[in-house]
Design a protein around this motif. Sequence first.
Motif, short mmCIF file in Angstrom:
data_model
loop_
_atom_site.label_atom_id
_atom_site.label_comp_id
_atom_site.label_asym_id
_atom_site.label_seq_id
_atom_site.Cartn_x
_atom_site.Cartn_y
_atom_site.Cartn_z
N SER A 133 32.77 37.83 56.51
CA SER A 133 34.21 37.62 56.48
C SER A 133 34.71 37.84 55.05
O SER A 133 34.01 37.55 54.08
CB SER A 133 34.57 36.23 56.99
N ASP A 134 35.91 38.34 55.00
CA ASP A 134 36.50 38.66 53.70
C ASP A 134 36.66 37.39 52.87
O ASP A 134 37.04 36.33 53.39
CB ASP A 134 37.87 39.31 53.94
N ILE A 135 36.33 37.51 51.61
CA ILE A 135 36.55 36.40 50.69
C ILE A 135 37.98 36.49 50.17
O ILE A 135 38.41 37.55 49.71
CB ILE A 135 35.55 36.47 49.52
N ASP A 136 38.71 35.40 50.28
CA ASP A 136 40.05 35.39 49.70
C ASP A 136 39.91 35.00 48.23
O ASP A 136 39.98 33.82 47.87
CB ASP A 136 40.94 34.40 50.46
N GLU A 137 39.68 36.01 47.41
CA GLU A 137 39.47 35.75 45.99
C GLU A 137 40.67 35.04 45.38
O GLU A 137 40.54 34.24 44.46
CB GLU A 137 39.20 37.05 45.24
N CYS A 138 41.83 35.35 45.91
CA CYS A 138 43.05 34.81 45.31
C CYS A 138 43.10 33.28 45.43
O CYS A 138 43.72 32.62 44.61
CB CYS A 138 44.27 35.42 45.97
N SER A 139 42.43 32.77 46.47
CA SER A 139 42.49 31.33 46.66
C SER A 139 41.54 30.61 45.72
O SER A 139 41.58 29.40 45.61
CB SER A 139 42.14 30.99 48.12
N TYR A 140 40.66 31.37 45.07
CA TYR A 140 39.68 30.73 44.22
C TYR A 140 40.28 30.25 42.91
O TYR A 140 39.94 29.20 42.41
CB TYR A 140 38.53 31.70 43.91
N SER A 141 41.16 31.10 42.37
CA SER A 141 41.66 30.78 41.05
C SER A 141 43.04 31.37 40.88
O SER A 141 43.33 32.47 41.35
CB SER A 141 40.72 31.35 39.98
N SER A 142 43.89 30.63 40.23
CA SER A 142 45.22 31.16 39.97
C SER A 142 45.24 31.99 38.70
O SER A 142 46.27 32.52 38.32
CB SER A 142 46.21 30.00 39.86
N TYR A 143 44.07 32.11 38.05
CA TYR A 143 44.02 32.86 36.80
C TYR A 143 43.53 34.29 37.01
O TYR A 143 43.36 35.03 36.06
CB TYR A 143 43.13 32.16 35.78
N LEU A 144 43.28 34.63 38.26
CA LEU A 144 42.76 35.98 38.48
C LEU A 144 43.78 37.02 38.08
O LEU A 144 43.44 38.07 37.57
CB LEU A 144 42.38 36.15 39.96
N CYS A 145 45.02 36.71 38.36
CA CYS A 145 46.07 37.68 38.06
C CYS A 145 47.15 36.99 37.25
O CYS A 145 47.48 35.83 37.48
CB CYS A 145 46.69 38.21 39.36
N GLN A 146 47.71 37.76 36.32
CA GLN A 146 48.76 37.16 35.52
C GLN A 146 50.00 36.89 36.36
O GLN A 146 50.67 35.89 36.16
CB GLN A 146 49.10 38.10 34.36
N TYR A 147 50.28 37.78 37.30
CA TYR A 147 51.50 37.58 38.09
C TYR A 147 51.17 37.24 39.53
O TYR A 147 51.32 36.10 39.94
CB TYR A 147 52.38 38.82 38.00
N ARG A 148 50.70 38.22 40.29
CA ARG A 148 50.49 37.94 41.71
C ARG A 148 49.16 38.54 42.16
O ARG A 148 48.85 39.69 41.86
CB ARG A 148 51.62 38.53 42.55
N CYS A 149 48.42 37.71 42.87
CA CYS A 149 47.13 38.15 43.40
C CYS A 149 47.31 38.52 44.86
O CYS A 149 47.93 37.79 45.62
CB CYS A 149 46.11 37.01 43.27
N VAL A 150 46.82 39.68 45.24
CA VAL A 150 46.94 40.14 46.62
C VAL A 150 45.53 40.34 47.16
O VAL A 150 44.77 41.17 46.66
CB VAL A 150 47.75 41.44 46.72
N ASN A 151 45.20 39.55 48.14
CA ASN A 151 43.87 39.69 48.75
C ASN A 151 43.84 40.91 49.64
O ASN A 151 44.80 41.21 50.35
CB ASN A 151 43.53 38.44 49.56
N GLU A 152 42.72 41.62 49.58
CA GLU A 152 42.51 42.79 50.43
C GLU A 152 41.12 42.70 51.01
O GLU A 152 40.29 41.95 50.50
CB GLU A 152 42.67 44.08 49.61
N PRO A 153 40.83 43.45 52.06
CA PRO A 153 39.47 43.38 52.64
C PRO A 153 38.43 43.75 51.59
O PRO A 153 38.41 44.86 51.07
CB PRO A 153 39.52 44.40 53.77
N GLY A 154 37.61 42.76 51.23
CA GLY A 154 36.52 43.02 50.30
C GLY A 154 36.91 42.97 48.85
O GLY A 154 36.04 43.10 47.99
#
Length: 462
Positions: free
Chosen positions: A261-282
């Motif tokens: 199952s796809d990992i929702d990387e965006c839910s792991y950390s709010s520091y992944l992206c400066q503005y907005r994190c968009v989860n995509e398959p893989g």
Amino acid sequence: MGGAVAEAPDFCPPPLSPRMLPFASCLPGSLLFWAFLLLLLGAASPQDSEEPDSYTECTDGYEWDADSQHCRDVNECLTIPEACKGEMKCINHYGGYLCLPRSAAVINDLHGEGPPPPVPAAQHPNPCPPGYEPDEQESCVDVDECTQALHDCRPSQDCHNLPGSYQCTCPDGYRKIGPECVDIDECRYRYCQHRCVNLPGSFRCQCEPGFQLGPNNRSCVDVNECDMGAPCEQRCFNSYGTFLCRCNQGYELHRDGFSCSDIDECSYSSYLCQYRCVNEPGRFSCHCPQGYQLLATRLCQDIDECDTGAHQCSEAQTCVNFHGGYRCVDTNRCVEPYVQVSDNRCLCPASNLLCREQPSSIVHRYMSITSERSVPADVFQIQATSVYPGAYNAFQIRAGNTQGDFYIRQINNVSAMLVLARPVTGPREYVLDLEMVTMNSLMSYRASSVLRLTVFVGAYTF
Ligand SMILES: *[C@@H]1O[C@H](CO)[C@@H](O)[C@H](O)[C@H]1NC(C)=O
Ligand SMILES: *[C@@H]1O[C@H](CO)[C@@H](O)[C@H](O)[C@H]1NC(C)=O
């Protein structure tokens, strides 16, 4: 004890091995014929190809008598149904039995039991050797004891006809134990690498899950489940006896061990992206607000539309970039009585009476800051362009600071710093008139010039 000869059997050794009896040494001469006949018959009796196993006590035709602790002769005439066919009569003897013509007189059965000793058949003597019988042409042909049921092989044994005789053997996978053929437990001999299943007459090897029988049907070789359609959703790794499912980067293995199952990387950390994190398959990607572009993978960088040519400013306008956008301003911003003297400088001519109470010059400048800056923050330094000996410069915010978001810190008598006093959130813009008042030491001279500073506050902290 009966019969004609009284002295005969007492001298014989215990008949444990009847075929080996030394008849000649213990039998009276009158029995020599029968002894010979017995020897012949004995030779024609079943030949066991396999020796009894270790626990066997008695040879064919004998059974163990626990009372006497000896092997006791089996009376086959009683135990075997129809031991003799047709006109033959059954004579028990040690370790076997005889079939003789009924007319034959029994002289002695050698051990005092059974019917009287036979005499050779007077009427129908068989002229052939034992195991043979005359055919119509009066020649001797082999008797197939096996097909004619003249054998005494056990049901567990195979009967093999031989010239003049027959043989009782055990089928493959059986061995003789006592009188019977008993299945060999091949599994005792560790023929199989993993598991062994004994079968009547044979055995079969089995392998643990994840293995299959090798070409020799005994060893077990690893099954490559990955080649056999293992149910891994993404990646399969074979290992000894089993397999493992793995997932591509950006996926995690489900609890079932197979699916990913796809990992929702965006839910792991709010520091992944400066503005907005968009989860995509893989994977995930960072997005930036309008007016910004992605710098490397996570940072957003303001697009300088004025530099890239993406602006819509006309020839008569000047493009001013700020965080998240740009502004087109009129190149000539001078308002009467001011006249333009250079790109961003307007002068109020001293000759003009309307200029008497006005700053002598207005210089237009633009700057852009981000939201939520920590305060106090030095944002702009003002510097006197002309330095006169004995002159003194004072700096102040003449207009545009109604809420007191800024103040001026004087550095020395020719420069000062505009300081942001409060955290401000954009988007918004200030137009600050920063005034420099120049005086000489005698206070006889006073001149004012203004720096009209437009401060854009971007909507974001970057
Ligand atoms: C293994 O077993 C199979 C199926 O029973 C048989 O066809 C094959 O001949 C056996 N191979 C050997 C080496 O015994
Ligand atoms: C201001 O600075 C200038 C240049 O350093 C100097 O000549 C002048 O005397 C100073 N004026 C006062 C009042 O200190």
